[in-house]
Design an enzyme around this catalytic site. Structure first.
Site, PDB file in Angstrom:
ATOM      1  N   CYS A 234     -26.290 -12.480 -21.030  1.00  0.00           N
ATOM      2  CA  CYS A 234     -25.957 -13.782 -20.454  1.00  0.00           C
ATOM      3  C   CYS A 234     -26.774 -14.103 -19.210  1.00  0.00           C
ATOM      4  O   CYS A 234     -26.656 -15.181 -18.652  1.00  0.00           O
ATOM      5  CB  CYS A 234     -24.459 -13.861 -20.142  1.00  0.00           C
ATOM      6  SG  CYS A 234     -23.978 -12.963 -18.674  1.00  0.00           S
TER       7      CYS A 234
ATOM      8  N   CYS B 187     -23.151  -7.088 -18.897  1.00  0.00           N
ATOM      9  CA  CYS B 187     -21.904  -7.270 -18.157  1.00  0.00           C
ATOM     10  C   CYS B 187     -20.856  -6.305 -18.682  1.00  0.00           C
ATOM     11  O   CYS B 187     -20.716  -6.134 -19.886  1.00  0.00           O
ATOM     12  CB  CYS B 187     -21.361  -8.689 -18.357  1.00  0.00           C
ATOM     13  SG  CYS B 187     -22.323  -9.959 -17.562  1.00  0.00           S
TER      14      CYS B 187
ATOM     15  N   CYS C 101     -27.884  -9.351 -16.552  1.00  0.00           N
ATOM     16  CA  CYS C 101     -27.274  -9.036 -17.844  1.00  0.00           C
ATOM     17  C   CYS C 101     -28.224  -9.453 -18.978  1.00  0.00           C
ATOM     18  O   CYS C 101     -28.724 -10.584 -19.005  1.00  0.00           O
ATOM     19  CB  CYS C 101     -25.939  -9.751 -17.979  1.00  0.00           C
ATOM     20  SG  CYS C 101     -25.222  -9.627 -19.630  1.00  0.00           S
TER      21      CYS C 101
ATOM     22  N   GLY D  39       0.785  -1.231   0.000  1.00  0.00           N
ATOM     23  CA  GLY D  39       0.000   0.000   0.000  1.00  0.00           C
ATOM     24  C   GLY D  39       0.814   1.277   0.000  1.00  0.00           C
ATOM     25  O   GLY D  39       0.273   2.353  -0.211  1.00  0.00           O
TER      26      GLY D  39
END
Lengths: 292, 261
Positions: free
Chosen positions: A243, A265, A240, A31
């Site tokens: 799909c 998506c 979606c 980080g």
């Protein structure tokens, strides 16, 4: 094949060594933003130069590269960067998440969980999470050193005061390994939980701001929140349209000027793989079989 | 006046500050006990603000020491303790009220967030509690709690100043440094603010150092006075004593310069 006139992966060897040193340091201090001598690349700062330099320094001839932009493999930036490494490093490229050894990304983490041995490279526009409240670099460094991260909650407080909930939806600040406050780059907060204890190595490169930072595999990544307003990810009422997936990040697409819209998506690889496997969404079913 | 058993909260000894050869203040020594209000008066450029910054850990003096009685570890030289400890003191035990509220406030976030910031900085992570404390303090400084989610830029000067005071007092500091807290406000707003400050200081048992060029402010708020001129303290004593019976020629000039309407 590497195109003539280029060193392997474009950058010269000394530059790659310098960047690798920065990456090693970044991995050692999860980080923490490590400064590095960012180079001019053959595309403008802000187009992913940080990510490209990181990728160029870690890529080898045996690697397979995937590049996504907003989750999609077929957008301009993704296509250009993929082509760039195909020309300058002669590596294989792929659109399949699990087939890639290195995934360079802008704005998304793939839906397919990453595994050990894979490396995710983020393109970062602004690496400093405290920048919005403190313009001085000397002061933000000191705040990191002394872990003075309390004021960061002021922003979340403002969200709740004005909207009733934490409305920050992307580039959502996280605490890495219980120590450094980190900006995860502008990924949606939907992707934040995927960073937590991921078995893949995550590298972040900011070209213009000349910083590299990292999350080593299996490192704890916590999103900031309040006790009475815990961290939550986005949810959608729709699935979606292509799909039928109900658990991936959905983009809203306006389809006409009469209020028509659909959700699909954002991860194109994930979506097309699901369709290949026989899943269909509302739009496909309406269009009838055989047209997908 | 003070029993010997109670140690001073803050003591300055020989505080001297030169700005690259130019005198800021020279050899200033004083002590403040808990609950006491010290006024620093003098003309423009007399070193009042320099002194205030030196004793509030904002500007390291060229010479001299500033000792603060910490809650747990006894007296500590504020420029010798570690930086994290000093910064913690500055945002918990101390408050600093700027003349211009814009310097002390975060102008881009709401009034509530301005008050809550210090709480969050010391670890408050419960939104409801922070909000409650903010409401409470807005009320204490006589502001409309309905303005809690408004930005400070939409407030008047007097409201901004009251917000700045609330922001400083929310962590229950023991000493507050104020630099011309009523500067730039009109007389009636000044009067209300002074009233509020006087009430808060006595209710909370705060110690305070108030820098001002306004002798009326000094008389209303402070128990003791330092009169400064050209970087040096020329006279000090109880407020009434200094203002009613000034001994030093400069103090006499200062007091006689005030126009009584």
């Amino acid at each position: 094949m590497v195109e003539d006139g280029y060193n392997f992966a474009y950058l010269d060897e000394q530059t790659k060594r310098m960047i690798r040193r920065a990456i090693l340091k970044a991995v050692a201090i999860p980080g923490y933003q490590v400064p590095f001598g960012s180079r001019e690349m053959p595309l403008p700062f802000g187009w992913g130069t940080g990510g490209i330099q990181v990728t160029a320094s870690i890529i080898g001839p045996d690697d397979t590269l995937k590049v996504i932009d907003q989750g999609a493999d077929d957008t301009v930036n993704a296509v250009s960067i993929r082509k760039f490494f195909a020309r300058t490093a002669g590596v294989e490229t792929t659109e399949r998440t699990e087939a890639a050894t290195i995934v360079q990304t802008r704005h998304r983490i793939p839906e397919t969980p990453l595994g050990a041995g894979q490396i995710l490279v983020y393109q970062v526009p602004i690496p400093e999470p405290l920048r919005w409240l403190e313009p001085r670099e000397t002061e933000t460094r000191k705040m990191h050193a002394l872990q003075e991260y309390g004021p960061m909650h002021v922003r979340l407080y403002e969200d709740i005061a004005h909207f009733g909930h934490i409305a920050t939806s992307y580039d959502y600040p996280v605490r890495v390994n219980g120590r450094y406050l980190m900006r995860p780059s502008p990924i949606p907060k939907f992707d934040n939980p995927k960073m937590d204890r991921s078995p893949a190595l995550q590298l972040f490169g900011a070209g213009r701001e000349k910083r590299i930072y990292a999350i080593p595999p299996h490192t704890e990544v916590r999103s900031l929140d309040f006790d009475d307003h815990p961290f939550e990810v986005q949810k959608w009422a729709d699935v979606c349209a292509f799909c039928g997936s109900g658990d991936s990040f959905l983009d809203e697409i306006v389809t006409d000027d009469r209020g028509g819209r659909m959700f699909v998506c954002s991860d194109t690889d994930y979506c097309s793989r699901r369709r290949e496997a026989g899943c269909t969404g509302p739009a496909m079913q309406a269009a009838g079989p055989g047209e997908a | 006046m003070q029993p010997d058993a109670v140690p001073p909260l803050l003591s300055a000894r020989g505080v001297t500050k030169f700005y690259d050869g130019i005198l800021g203040c020279r050899d200033v020594s004083f002590e403040i006990w808990p609950g006491e209000v010290l006024g620093v008066v003098g003309e423009s450029g007399s070193g009042k603000t320099t002194l205030l910054h030196c004793i509030s850990a904002r500007l390291e003096p060229t010479a001299g020491t500033v000792e603060y009685m910490t809650r747990h570890d006894g007296p500590a030289d504020i420029y010798r303790i570690s930086e994290p400890a000093r910064r913690l003191l500055m945002r918990t035990d101390w408050g600093f009220v700027h003349q211009n509220p814009r310097e002390g406030l975060r102008m881009g976030v709401s009034a509530g967030a301005n008050i809550g910031e210090r709480l969050m900085a010391v670890g408050a992570r419960h939104y409801g509690n922070i909000r409650h404390a903010a409401t409470d303090w807005l009320d204490k400084v006589e502001m409309d709690t309905g303005r809690m989610d408004d930005l400070p830029i939409t407030f008047s000067g007097g409201m901004q100043q009251r917000l700045q005071i609330a922001r400083n007092l929310v962590t229950a500091p023991r000493i507050v440094f104020m630099d011309e807290p009523t500067g730039g406000l009109d007389v009636s707003v000044q009067a209300r603010l002074l009233d509020l400050l006087r009430g808060l200081v006595s209710d909370l048992g705060l110690a305070a150092v108030i820098v001002t060029h306004d002798l009326a402010v000094a008389r209303l708020l402070s128990h003791r006075l330092l009169v400064m001129r050209r970087g040096e303290v020329v006279e000090s004593g109880l407020t009434d004593q200094v203002l009613d019976d000034p001994q030093h020629p400069y103090s006499q000039l200062l007091v006689s310069s005030v126009i009584h309407p």
